[in-house]
Motif scaffolding. Structure first.
Motif, mmCIF file in Angstrom:
data_model
loop_
_atom_site.group_PDB
_atom_site.id
_atom_site.type_symbol
_atom_site.label_atom_id
_atom_site.label_comp_id
_atom_site.label_asym_id
_atom_site.label_seq_id
_atom_site.Cartn_x
_atom_site.Cartn_y
_atom_site.Cartn_z
ATOM 1 N N UNK A 30 0.841 -1.140 0.069
ATOM 2 C CA UNK A 30 0.001 -0.041 0.126
ATOM 3 C C UNK A 30 0.935 1.157 -0.040
ATOM 4 N N UNK A 31 2.316 1.101 0.713
ATOM 5 C CA UNK A 31 2.815 2.285 0.854
ATOM 6 C C UNK A 31 3.537 2.653 -0.630
ATOM 7 N N UNK A 32 3.947 1.655 -1.137
ATOM 8 C CA UNK A 32 4.493 1.477 -2.460
ATOM 9 C C UNK A 32 3.877 2.242 -3.496
ATOM 10 N N UNK A 39 0.579 9.564 -4.650
ATOM 11 C CA UNK A 39 1.142 10.552 -3.937
ATOM 12 C C UNK A 39 2.471 11.162 -4.787
ATOM 13 N N UNK A 40 2.002 11.065 -6.248
ATOM 14 C CA UNK A 40 3.290 11.636 -6.996
ATOM 15 C C UNK A 40 3.097 13.245 -7.038
ATOM 16 N N UNK A 41 4.059 13.841 -6.872
ATOM 17 C CA UNK A 41 4.307 15.413 -6.867
ATOM 18 C C UNK A 41 4.459 15.842 -8.154
ATOM 19 N N UNK A 139 1.100 13.196 -15.131
ATOM 20 C CA UNK A 139 -0.325 13.923 -15.363
ATOM 21 C C UNK A 139 -0.709 14.131 -16.609
ATOM 22 N N UNK A 140 -1.932 14.537 -16.757
ATOM 23 C CA UNK A 140 -2.622 14.581 -18.113
ATOM 24 C C UNK A 140 -2.246 16.155 -18.319
ATOM 25 N N UNK A 141 -1.999 16.343 -19.651
ATOM 26 C CA UNK A 141 -1.919 17.767 -20.412
ATOM 27 C C UNK A 141 -2.979 18.310 -20.859
ATOM 28 N N UNK A 142 -2.782 19.626 -21.346
ATOM 29 C CA UNK A 142 -3.692 20.506 -21.996
ATOM 30 C C UNK A 142 -4.391 19.572 -23.005
ATOM 31 N N UNK A 143 -3.860 19.126 -23.803
ATOM 32 C CA UNK A 143 -4.615 18.468 -25.182
ATOM 33 C C UNK A 143 -4.778 16.844 -24.959
ATOM 34 N N UNK A 144 -4.961 16.488 -23.654
ATOM 35 C CA UNK A 144 -5.289 15.172 -23.167
ATOM 36 C C UNK A 144 -6.505 14.716 -23.838
ATOM 37 N N UNK A 145 -7.405 15.455 -24.159
ATOM 38 C CA UNK A 145 -8.754 15.110 -24.693
ATOM 39 C C UNK A 145 -9.189 15.757 -26.112
#
Length: 230
Positions: A30-32, A39-41, A139-145
């Motif tokens: 669970x921690x991994x 919890x990726x920054x 993380x998703x970017x501006x043109x992800x969709x």
């Protein structure tokens, strides 16, 4: 009876050890997962592509203040908004061609759009060419969709002088990298600085999609969108 009691105690001890081991494993797992996937920054990530070009990708959110303080020359595109995708006043940065590869550069921030400075200016005829990230490593970017836009959907460009121009989508398709680089392909990269409708100002946008190719360090497909002024 003594032997039976001893065996019973051994089984209990063994069971307790198994439970403790399982709980420890579950806790570590669970921690991994939390530290590596949940919890990726957001951060600035640097990588080097196969051509030796250093590429920086900034996943950190753009603050409201940073957007408000963003300035460009009066005739240049400043913001892009796409109501259907929930994009409102995303910054537009000026881009050129990467000398080492001859390819169109991309914004550092995954939340910014890029305007190719060798293409048209908004409201001046011709066609603007823009690009942007579909996302970063985490993380998703501006043109992800971007590929979800259909014919008739609107894209709004605001210039540095505050004037807003609305464009409507006329064509939106995914293509593999080989096809977009084919100079004879009328839907390829060679035509992305031309308007899809002669005599009408255009706005063309490209972003990466598909599967990640480790060898080339890029995605194997692109979404190619073409719009014209309303």
């Amino acid at each position: 009876m003594i032997v039976k009691n001893r065996n019973s105690r051994k089984r209990k001890v063994f069971t307790i050890i198994l439970v403790i081991a399982w709980l420890s494993f579950a806790g570590f797992s669970a921690y991994y997962v939390y530290t590596h996937f949940i919890d990726v920054k957001p951060e600035v990530i640097t990588r080097v592509d196969p051509n030796g070009v250093e590429i920086k990708v900034d996943e950190r959110p753009v603050t409201v203040q940073a957007k408000q303080e963003w300035t460009v020359p009066a005739s240049h595109p400043r913001y892009i908004s796409i109501p259907k995708l929930g994009i409102e006043n995303a910054r537009i940065v000026q881009l050129g061609i990467i000398k080492k590869t001859g390819q169109l550069d991309a914004p550092v921030s995954i939340h910014d759009a890029g305007w190719y400075n060798g293409s048209a200016l908004p409201g001046k005829g011709g066609a603007m060419l823009m690009d942007g990230h579909n996302g970063g490593p985490n993380f998703g970017g501006i043109f992800e969709k971007l590929r979800e836009l259909k014919n008739g959907d609107e894209i709004i460009i605001e210039r540095g002088d505050g004037k807003k121009l609305t464009y409507v989508v006329k064509d939106n398709r995914d293509m593999n990298v080989k096809d977009i680089n084919d100079p004879s392909n009328k839907w390829g990269m060679a035509t992305m600085t031309n308007s899809i409708e002669a005599g009408k100002e255009g706005l063309n946008i490209i972003t990466c999609v598909g599967q990640w190719d480790e060898r080339s360090q890029t995605f194997n497909e692109r979404t190619m969108l073409r719009a014209v002024i309303k």
